[in-house]
Write an enzyme that holds these catalytic residues in place. Structure first.
Site, PDB file in Angstrom:
ATOM      1  N   ARG A  79      -6.242 -12.499   4.731  1.00 53.74           N
ATOM      2  CA  ARG A  79      -6.743 -12.780   6.061  1.00 53.74           C
ATOM      3  C   ARG A  79      -7.974 -13.671   5.908  1.00 53.74           C
ATOM      4  O   ARG A  79      -8.657 -13.642   4.885  1.00 53.74           O
ATOM      5  CB  ARG A  79      -7.133 -11.494   6.784  1.00 53.74           C
ATOM      6  CG  ARG A  79      -5.986 -10.514   7.002  1.00 53.74           C
ATOM      7  CD  ARG A  79      -6.466  -9.250   7.674  1.00 53.74           C
ATOM      8  NE  ARG A  79      -5.383  -8.315   7.935  1.00 53.74           N
ATOM      9  CZ  ARG A  79      -4.963  -7.388   7.071  1.00 53.74           C
ATOM     10  NH1 ARG A  79      -5.557  -7.285   5.882  1.00 53.74           N
ATOM     11  NH2 ARG A  79      -3.982  -6.573   7.379  1.00 53.74           N
ATOM     12  N   LYS A 120      -9.544  -6.055   7.831  1.00 55.26           N
ATOM     13  CA  LYS A 120      -9.229  -5.627   9.192  1.00 55.26           C
ATOM     14  C   LYS A 120      -8.731  -4.196   9.226  1.00 55.26           C
ATOM     15  O   LYS A 120      -9.041  -3.442  10.160  1.00 55.26           O
ATOM     16  CB  LYS A 120      -8.171  -6.571   9.779  1.00 55.26           C
ATOM     17  CG  LYS A 120      -7.742  -6.253  11.197  1.00 55.26           C
ATOM     18  CD  LYS A 120      -6.688  -7.233  11.652  1.00 55.26           C
ATOM     19  CE  LYS A 120      -6.216  -6.914  13.068  1.00 55.26           C
ATOM     20  NZ  LYS A 120      -5.153  -7.876  13.511  1.00 55.26           N
ATOM     21  N   HIS A 162      -4.275 -18.055   9.529  1.00 55.26           N
ATOM     22  CA  HIS A 162      -3.269 -17.021   9.247  1.00 55.26           C
ATOM     23  C   HIS A 162      -2.012 -17.609   8.624  1.00 55.26           C
ATOM     24  O   HIS A 162      -1.192 -16.873   8.055  1.00 55.26           O
ATOM     25  CB  HIS A 162      -2.914 -16.285  10.546  1.00 55.26           C
ATOM     26  CG  HIS A 162      -2.221 -14.981  10.315  1.00 55.26           C
ATOM     27  ND1 HIS A 162      -2.873 -13.847   9.863  1.00 55.26           N
ATOM     28  CD2 HIS A 162      -0.918 -14.622  10.460  1.00 55.26           C
ATOM     29  CE1 HIS A 162      -2.013 -12.858   9.748  1.00 55.26           C
ATOM     30  NE2 HIS A 162      -0.812 -13.301  10.103  1.00 55.26           N
ATOM     31  N   ARG A 192      -1.621 -16.684   4.913  1.00 53.52           N
ATOM     32  CA  ARG A 192      -1.131 -15.315   4.698  1.00 53.52           C
ATOM     33  C   ARG A 192       0.359 -15.226   5.025  1.00 53.52           C
ATOM     34  O   ARG A 192       1.147 -14.694   4.240  1.00 53.52           O
ATOM     35  CB  ARG A 192      -1.933 -14.366   5.582  1.00 53.52           C
ATOM     36  CG  ARG A 192      -1.514 -12.892   5.516  1.00 53.52           C
ATOM     37  CD  ARG A 192      -2.545 -12.062   6.274  1.00 53.52           C
ATOM     38  NE  ARG A 192      -2.148 -10.676   6.481  1.00 53.52           N
ATOM     39  CZ  ARG A 192      -2.282  -9.721   5.591  1.00 53.52           C
ATOM     40  NH1 ARG A 192      -2.760 -10.010   4.391  1.00 53.52           N
ATOM     41  NH2 ARG A 192      -1.934  -8.475   5.868  1.00 53.52           N
ATOM     42  N   HIS A 214      -0.769  -5.011   3.575  1.00 47.87           N
ATOM     43  CA  HIS A 214      -0.341  -4.479   4.863  1.00 47.87           C
ATOM     44  C   HIS A 214      -0.266  -2.957   4.808  1.00 47.87           C
ATOM     45  O   HIS A 214       0.307  -2.384   3.879  1.00 47.87           O
ATOM     46  CB  HIS A 214       1.037  -5.020   5.245  1.00 47.87           C
ATOM     47  CG  HIS A 214       0.996  -6.319   5.976  1.00 47.87           C
ATOM     48  ND1 HIS A 214       1.187  -7.535   5.354  1.00 47.87           N
ATOM     49  CD2 HIS A 214       0.778  -6.603   7.285  1.00 47.87           C
ATOM     50  CE1 HIS A 214       1.097  -8.512   6.240  1.00 47.87           C
ATOM     51  NE2 HIS A 214       0.848  -7.972   7.418  1.00 47.87           N
ATOM     52  N   TYR A 272       7.457 -11.014   8.943  1.00 48.59           N
ATOM     53  CA  TYR A 272       7.437 -12.253   8.161  1.00 48.59           C
ATOM     54  C   TYR A 272       8.664 -12.347   7.266  1.00 48.59           C
ATOM     55  O   TYR A 272       9.223 -13.420   7.067  1.00 48.59           O
ATOM     56  CB  TYR A 272       6.181 -12.308   7.287  1.00 48.59           C
ATOM     57  CG  TYR A 272       4.891 -12.213   8.052  1.00 48.59           C
ATOM     58  CD1 TYR A 272       4.355 -13.309   8.707  1.00 48.59           C
ATOM     59  CD2 TYR A 272       4.195 -11.011   8.114  1.00 48.59           C
ATOM     60  CE1 TYR A 272       3.156 -13.224   9.397  1.00 48.59           C
ATOM     61  CE2 TYR A 272       2.993 -10.907   8.810  1.00 48.59           C
ATOM     62  CZ  TYR A 272       2.490 -12.020   9.446  1.00 48.59           C
ATOM     63  OH  TYR A 272       1.314 -11.914  10.133  1.00 48.59           O
TER      64      TYR A 272
END
Length: 340
Positions: free
Chosen positions: A180, A207, A288, A291, A314, A323
């Site tokens: 990120r 995050k 982003h 990523r 994640h 993704y």
């Protein structure tokens, strides 16, 4: 945005009076002042309970809601359910569903912080919100991924000098680490260790890790010197003479490395600028994209879900698979096997 403030259960005068029964006037005054200091410290921790970006978004959301209420002479706090319902209906003409959802959360948070029941739980608000979601849809516009082919072209068209050296390291490390933007610019020089296999990078805060439990990830040597993230980072550290402090820093127009840490917005600017220089449109791309690019490219290459998740960090496999689905659209596609 409404701010929760801790106030002493009694006034300083009363605290002085109560303390004076068991201590000297001097001690009583000290205890009263100390009690106020503790309250200030508690306020500081309340502020730290949310990430800076979250606090900025909530302040913006509350400002918009308060302005709307003032326009129609409605009370924002506490707000009646029909006020929130009408606000959603009105603002849905301009705002995306995802933005409206964040506004709802900010309104609810402000009421809970002030000790009021949240009007967002009312049946009226829920029905209006359900109608908006059904009418406008809830699909999000995800940033396009920068795949390996894009990265190769981007690093070939970087500017000369230290700025280009920095941007190469920024792009390649961000891509290889599926980072990120906040993670990327948050790295310090001491968070990077060189091993025989490559770099070991410590991500101290992200995050999904606001309490700074931290995690480490490996960045292996690349097959090609020009796109090797390890060599790119080492070249930047060497030429910029960075021993401690922020790894990625500003470079002024004279080519001098500054001491200030890059903002996360700069990552998006570098991505867009590099794409344009390589002859691509920057529309739909942002920080982003680095990523998303690694995750998508790894899925195309047949990497397992678990291995991709280990690199991207994640917490939710479901979110990450979004993704992977994008990367699998043409891999093992049955339409390619029916002889068209």
């Amino acid at each position: 945005m409404l701010t929760l403030t801790f106030t002493p259960a009694m006034s300083p005068e009363r605290a002085n009076l109560q303390a004076s029964r068991t201590s000297s006037p001097k001690e009583a005054k000290h205890h009263a002042e100390r009690f106020e200091d503790i309250g200030s410290e508690a306020d500081r921790y309340v502020e730290k309970s949310r990430a800076p970006n979250t606090r900025r978004a909530q302040r913006s959301d509350w400002k918009d809601f308060s302005s709307w209420c003032a326009k129609y002479a409605r009370s924002p706090l506490p707000a009646a359910p029909d006020t929130v319902a009408y606000y959603l209906a009105d603002r849905s003409q301009e705002l995306k569903t995802s933005t409206l959802q964040r506004r709802l959360m900010s309104i609810s948070d402000a009421h809970r912080t002030a000790g009021f029941d949240s009007p967002t739980k009312s049946a009226q608000v829920k029905l209006v919100w359900a109608g908006i979601r059904r009418d406008k849809g809830v699909a999000q516009n995800h940033k396009k991924p920068t795949l390996t082919k894009h990265i190769r072209e981007m690093v070939e068209h970087l500017p000369q000098g230290l700025l280009g050296v920095r941007d190469r390291a920024l792009l390649l490390l961000g891509f290889a680490g599926a980072m990120r933007r906040s993670e990327l610019v948050g790295i310090d020089a001491t968070d990077v260790a060189l091993t025989d296999e490559g770099l070991v990078v410590t991500i101290r805060k992200s995050k999904t890790d606001q309490v700074q439990e931290g995690r480490t990830l490996g960045i292996p040597y690349g097959e090609h010197e020009g796109t090797c993230p390890v060599r790119a980072v080492l070249a930047w550290v060497d030429q910029a003479a960075i021993l401690e402090g922020p790894l990625f820093r500003s470079v002024n127009k004279h080519g001098h490395v500054m001491g200030t840490r890059l903002s996360d917005r700069t990552v998006a600017e570098v991505v867009k600028r590099s794409l344009v220089a390589a002859g691509h449109t920057a529309r739909g791309y942002a920080a982003h994209s680095l990523r998303a690019g690694l995750i998508t490219q790894a899925a195309i290459a047949g990497a397992s879900d678990r291995d991709i998740q280990d690199q991207s960090g994640h917490k939710s496999l479901l979110v990450m698979r979004r993704y992977i689905r994008d990367g699998s659209l043409f891999r093992q596609n049955v339409a390619a096997k029916v002889g068209l």
